[in-house]
Design a protein around this motif. Structure first.
Motif, mmCIF file in Angstrom:
data_model
loop_
_atom_site.group_PDB
_atom_site.id
_atom_site.type_symbol
_atom_site.label_atom_id
_atom_site.label_comp_id
_atom_site.label_asym_id
_atom_site.label_seq_id
_atom_site.Cartn_x
_atom_site.Cartn_y
_atom_site.Cartn_z
ATOM 1 N N GLY A 193 -25.811 -6.744 65.982
ATOM 2 C CA GLY A 193 -24.292 -6.203 65.674
ATOM 3 C C GLY A 193 -24.552 -5.160 64.458
ATOM 4 N N ALA A 194 -24.601 -5.744 63.253
ATOM 5 C CA ALA A 194 -24.630 -5.019 62.328
ATOM 6 C C ALA A 194 -23.286 -4.502 61.556
ATOM 7 N N VAL B 41 -28.039 -0.318 58.352
ATOM 8 C CA VAL B 41 -27.304 -0.294 59.410
ATOM 9 C C VAL B 41 -27.617 0.443 60.558
ATOM 10 N N TRP B 42 -28.260 1.626 60.502
ATOM 11 C CA TRP B 42 -28.609 2.571 61.586
ATOM 12 C C TRP B 42 -30.022 1.694 61.923
ATOM 13 N N GLU B 43 -30.694 1.320 61.222
ATOM 14 C CA GLU B 43 -31.860 0.819 61.602
ATOM 15 C C GLU B 43 -31.588 -0.455 62.550
ATOM 16 N N ARG C 49 -14.907 5.282 68.609
ATOM 17 C CA ARG C 49 -13.982 5.937 67.479
ATOM 18 C C ARG C 49 -14.538 5.202 65.950
ATOM 19 N N GLY C 50 -14.328 6.294 65.117
ATOM 20 C CA GLY C 50 -14.928 5.687 63.947
ATOM 21 C C GLY C 50 -13.406 5.360 62.920
ATOM 22 N N ALA D 148 -21.078 3.700 58.515
ATOM 23 C CA ALA D 148 -22.197 3.158 58.777
ATOM 24 C C ALA D 148 -22.065 2.817 60.056
ATOM 25 N N PHE D 149 -21.207 1.780 60.305
ATOM 26 C CA PHE D 149 -21.347 1.326 61.524
ATOM 27 C C PHE D 149 -20.975 1.883 62.797
ATOM 28 N N SER D 150 -20.102 2.824 62.646
ATOM 29 C CA SER D 150 -19.578 3.961 63.874
ATOM 30 C C SER D 150 -20.942 4.782 63.941
#
Length: 248
Positions: free
Chosen positions: A96-97, A114-116, A151-152, A158-160
């Motif tokens: 998830g993150a 978060v990207w990782e 959608r952001g 970061a998550f989007s």
């Protein structure tokens, strides 16, 4: 064993990010169908309750600790499963993150982490899954997305960003691997899921559970199983799951 007798290898379903909710439910669903399930989390000890539940129900499971962001660890994970457990038929990436910070409070460390977790780990998972599935010309790879995949929202830069990247990865892999017999799907999970986190932090939303207002992990898992069972002439690439009250 006679020389012309073939050894029957186990069918394996790997769940990367088999937490206490959706990931665990997916692992249990495939185990009920006779698959040997390999759930993973950062630490092997955290998987003990899930593995015990599956085995007590008559299923087969091997919980393995693995950092999905580490390339060598992921290579070793898939190599071990293929060598010691069986043929990997299904891989579900379910990390998830989800975090929420104002853009001015989003540190480089948070954005990168978060990207990782949600994007780079998905790439490593997808690549290693493809490597073992391509020689057999079959298999299913499912990436778990979220509202943020489409959608952001405020506070979700970061998550989007990571979930958008994961969706693009799934699309690219589907176009490349579909013609070679591998079904790649992306599931948009749009809404609150029945978890302890939602119960404790969003009691008003959790109160809608009896009205079907939050997602049941077992129902999500059922849709993942159905994705795997689809015939090649009717593959779904993107599946959108949301409670009836969620807005589009």
């Amino acid at each position: 064993m006679q020389q012309n007798e073939k050894t029957v290898r186990q069918k394996v379903a790997v769940v990367i990010g088999a937490g206490d909710s959706t990931g665990g439910a997916i692992a249990k669903r495939f185990a009920r169908e006779g698959y040997t399930v390999v759930p993973t989390r950062r630490t092997q000890e955290s998987l003990t309750p899930l593995v015990e539940e599956i085995e007590q129900s008559g299923g087969k499971a091997l919980g393995l600790g693995c950092d999905a962001r580490d390339e060598e660890s992921m290579w070793a994970l898939f190599s071990r499963i293929e060598a010691e457990v069986g043929d990997i038929e299904v891989v579900v990436f379910n990390i998830g993150a989800n975090v929420r910070f104002a853009i001015t409070e989003t540190t480089a460390r948070v954005y990168r982490k978060v990207w990782e977790m949600a994007a780079f780990a998905g790439f490593l998972t997808g690549r290693e899954a493809a490597r073992v599935m391509l020689p057999r010309a079959r298999g299913t790879i499912i990436f778990t997305g979220a509202t943020a995949s489409l959608r952001g929202g405020t506070g979700f830069a970061a998550f989007s960003g990571a979930k958008f990247a994961l969706r693009a990865l799934a699309q690219s892999m589907a176009r490349e691997l579909g013609p070679q017999g591998i079904h790649v799907a992306h599931a948009v999970i749009d809404g609150a899921i029945d978890t302890a986190f939602i119960r404790e932090n969003f009691p008003d939303r959790y109160a809608l559970k009896e009205q079907g207002g939050i997602l049941n992990p077992n129902h999500i898992a059922e849709q993942y199983w159905q994705l795997h069972m689809q015939p090649r002439d009717s593959w779904t690439h993107e599946l959108d799951l949301r409670p009836w009250l969620e807005n589009f």
